[in-house]
Design a protein around this motif. Sequence first.
Motif, PDB file in Angstrom:
ATOM      1  N   GLU A  99       0.879  -1.165   0.000  1.00 30.99           N
ATOM      2  CA  GLU A  99       0.000   0.000   0.000  1.00 30.99           C
ATOM      3  C   GLU A  99       0.916   1.214   0.000  1.00 30.99           C
ATOM      4  O   GLU A  99       1.862   1.293   0.785  1.00 30.99           O
ATOM      5  N   ILE A 100       0.620   2.156  -0.885  1.00 34.47           N
ATOM      6  CA  ILE A 100       1.462   3.336  -1.037  1.00 34.47           C
ATOM      7  C   ILE A 100       0.580   4.577  -0.914  1.00 34.47           C
ATOM      8  O   ILE A 100      -0.417   4.705  -1.636  1.00 34.47           O
ATOM      9  N   VAL A 101       0.936   5.469  -0.021  1.00 34.43           N
ATOM     10  CA  VAL A 101       0.256   6.756   0.113  1.00 34.43           C
ATOM     11  C   VAL A 101       1.273   7.806  -0.307  1.00 34.43           C
ATOM     12  O   VAL A 101       2.350   7.899   0.287  1.00 34.43           O
ATOM     13  N   VAL A 102       0.940   8.566  -1.340  1.00 35.57           N
ATOM     14  CA  VAL A 102       1.911   9.495  -1.917  1.00 35.57           C
ATOM     15  C   VAL A 102       1.254  10.843  -2.217  1.00 35.57           C
ATOM     16  O   VAL A 102       0.146  10.888  -2.755  1.00 35.57           O
ATOM     17  N   ASP A 103       1.922  11.916  -1.818  1.00 37.59           N
ATOM     18  CA  ASP A 103       1.511  13.269  -2.194  1.00 37.59           C
ATOM     19  C   ASP A 103       2.147  13.568  -3.543  1.00 37.59           C
ATOM     20  O   ASP A 103       3.343  13.338  -3.732  1.00 37.59           O
ATOM     21  N   TRP A 104       1.378  14.078  -4.495  1.00 40.01           N
ATOM     22  CA  TRP A 104       1.882  14.302  -5.836  1.00 40.01           C
ATOM     23  C   TRP A 104       1.340  15.623  -6.378  1.00 40.01           C
ATOM     24  O   TRP A 104       0.332  16.133  -5.906  1.00 40.01           O
ATOM     25  N   ALA A 105       2.048  16.145  -7.376  1.00 41.92           N
ATOM     26  CA  ALA A 105       1.607  17.375  -8.036  1.00 41.92           C
ATOM     27  C   ALA A 105       2.170  17.442  -9.448  1.00 41.92           C
ATOM     28  O   ALA A 105       3.281  16.970  -9.713  1.00 41.92           O
ATOM     29  N   ILE A 106       1.392  18.019 -10.328  1.00 37.96           N
ATOM     30  CA  ILE A 106       1.828  18.388 -11.675  1.00 37.96           C
ATOM     31  C   ILE A 106       1.649  19.900 -11.734  1.00 37.96           C
ATOM     32  O   ILE A 106       0.542  20.401 -11.523  1.00 37.96           O
ATOM     33  N   ASP A 107       2.743  20.607 -12.000  1.00 44.35           N
ATOM     34  CA  ASP A 107       2.697  22.065 -11.888  1.00 44.35           C
ATOM     35  C   ASP A 107       3.570  22.698 -12.965  1.00 44.35           C
ATOM     36  O   ASP A 107       4.705  22.281 -13.161  1.00 44.35           O
ATOM     37  N   GLY A 108       3.034  23.699 -13.651  1.00 42.71           N
ATOM     38  CA  GLY A 108       3.817  24.414 -14.653  1.00 42.71           C
ATOM     39  C   GLY A 108       2.952  24.899 -15.795  1.00 42.71           C
ATOM     40  O   GLY A 108       1.730  24.760 -15.772  1.00 42.71           O
ATOM     41  N   PRO A 109       3.581  25.462 -16.821  1.00 39.67           N
ATOM     42  CA  PRO A 109       2.825  25.945 -17.979  1.00 39.67           C
ATOM     43  C   PRO A 109       2.377  24.780 -18.863  1.00 39.67           C
ATOM     44  O   PRO A 109       3.189  23.930 -19.232  1.00 39.67           O
ATOM     45  N   GLY A 110       1.088  24.729 -19.167  1.00 41.83           N
ATOM     46  CA  GLY A 110       0.554  23.687 -20.028  1.00 41.83           C
ATOM     47  C   GLY A 110       0.842  23.970 -21.491  1.00 41.83           C
ATOM     48  O   GLY A 110       1.438  24.998 -21.834  1.00 41.83           O
ATOM     49  N   PRO A 111       0.417  23.074 -22.377  1.00 40.22           N
ATOM     50  CA  PRO A 111       0.667  23.232 -23.806  1.00 40.22           C
ATOM     51  C   PRO A 111       0.114  24.532 -24.386  1.00 40.22           C
ATOM     52  O   PRO A 111       0.660  25.073 -25.332  1.00 40.22           O
ATOM     53  N   ASP A 112      -0.966  25.052 -23.770  1.00 38.87           N
ATOM     54  CA  ASP A 112      -1.559  26.299 -24.249  1.00 38.87           C
ATOM     55  C   ASP A 112      -0.965  27.533 -23.569  1.00 38.87           C
ATOM     56  O   ASP A 112      -1.413  28.655 -23.788  1.00 38.87           O
ATOM     57  N   GLY A 113       0.044  27.340 -22.714  1.00 37.60           N
ATOM     58  CA  GLY A 113       0.694  28.447 -22.022  1.00 37.60           C
ATOM     59  C   GLY A 113       0.063  28.809 -20.693  1.00 37.60           C
ATOM     60  O   GLY A 113       0.642  29.554 -19.910  1.00 37.60           O
ATOM     61  N   ARG A 114      -1.118  28.283 -20.423  1.00 44.45           N
ATOM     62  CA  ARG A 114      -1.787  28.558 -19.142  1.00 44.45           C
ATOM     63  C   ARG A 114      -1.163  27.714 -18.031  1.00 44.45           C
ATOM     64  O   ARG A 114      -0.726  26.593 -18.264  1.00 44.45           O
ATOM     65  N   HIS A 115      -1.165  28.290 -16.827  1.00 43.31           N
ATOM     66  CA  HIS A 115      -0.595  27.570 -15.682  1.00 43.31           C
ATOM     67  C   HIS A 115      -1.482  26.374 -15.329  1.00 43.31           C
ATOM     68  O   HIS A 115      -2.703  26.481 -15.285  1.00 43.31           O
ATOM     69  N   VAL A 116      -0.836  25.252 -15.070  1.00 46.09           N
ATOM     70  CA  VAL A 116      -1.513  24.016 -14.669  1.00 46.09           C
ATOM     71  C   VAL A 116      -1.057  23.654 -13.268  1.00 46.09           C
ATOM     72  O   VAL A 116       0.139  23.685 -12.977  1.00 46.09           O
TER      73      VAL A 116
END
Length: 103
Positions: A52-69
């Motif tokens: 069992e794995i409990v993990v904090d994760w994030a995807i952060d940065g400029p998306g393909p359209d230039g908008r922040h994700v």
Amino acid sequence: MTLYEGAVLVADDGRTVTDSTEVAAELERDISLGLPLAAKARHVFVAGDIAEIVVDWAIDGPGPDGRHVHVAGTASDVARRGSDGRWRYLIDNRLGTAVRQPA
């Protein structure tokens, strides 16, 4: 996709997805952003060949359209070690701690 053979992926709306085409489509949504995934394991519990794995994760940065994700969560996953020694998902629940309404 070899990490997901026979796995259940829990979609963000709470549905369980087992069809490999649907699993690939769910994963492609994040992969298509072209951004790195930052992950930090909070807990890993192993019993034989099951974890069992409990993990904090994030995807952060400029998306393909230039908008922040910014997409983030705390996953609650279950994995099994195969005879080749590699770990594969049994359950991938990327928003494991989120409160969701039934699908």
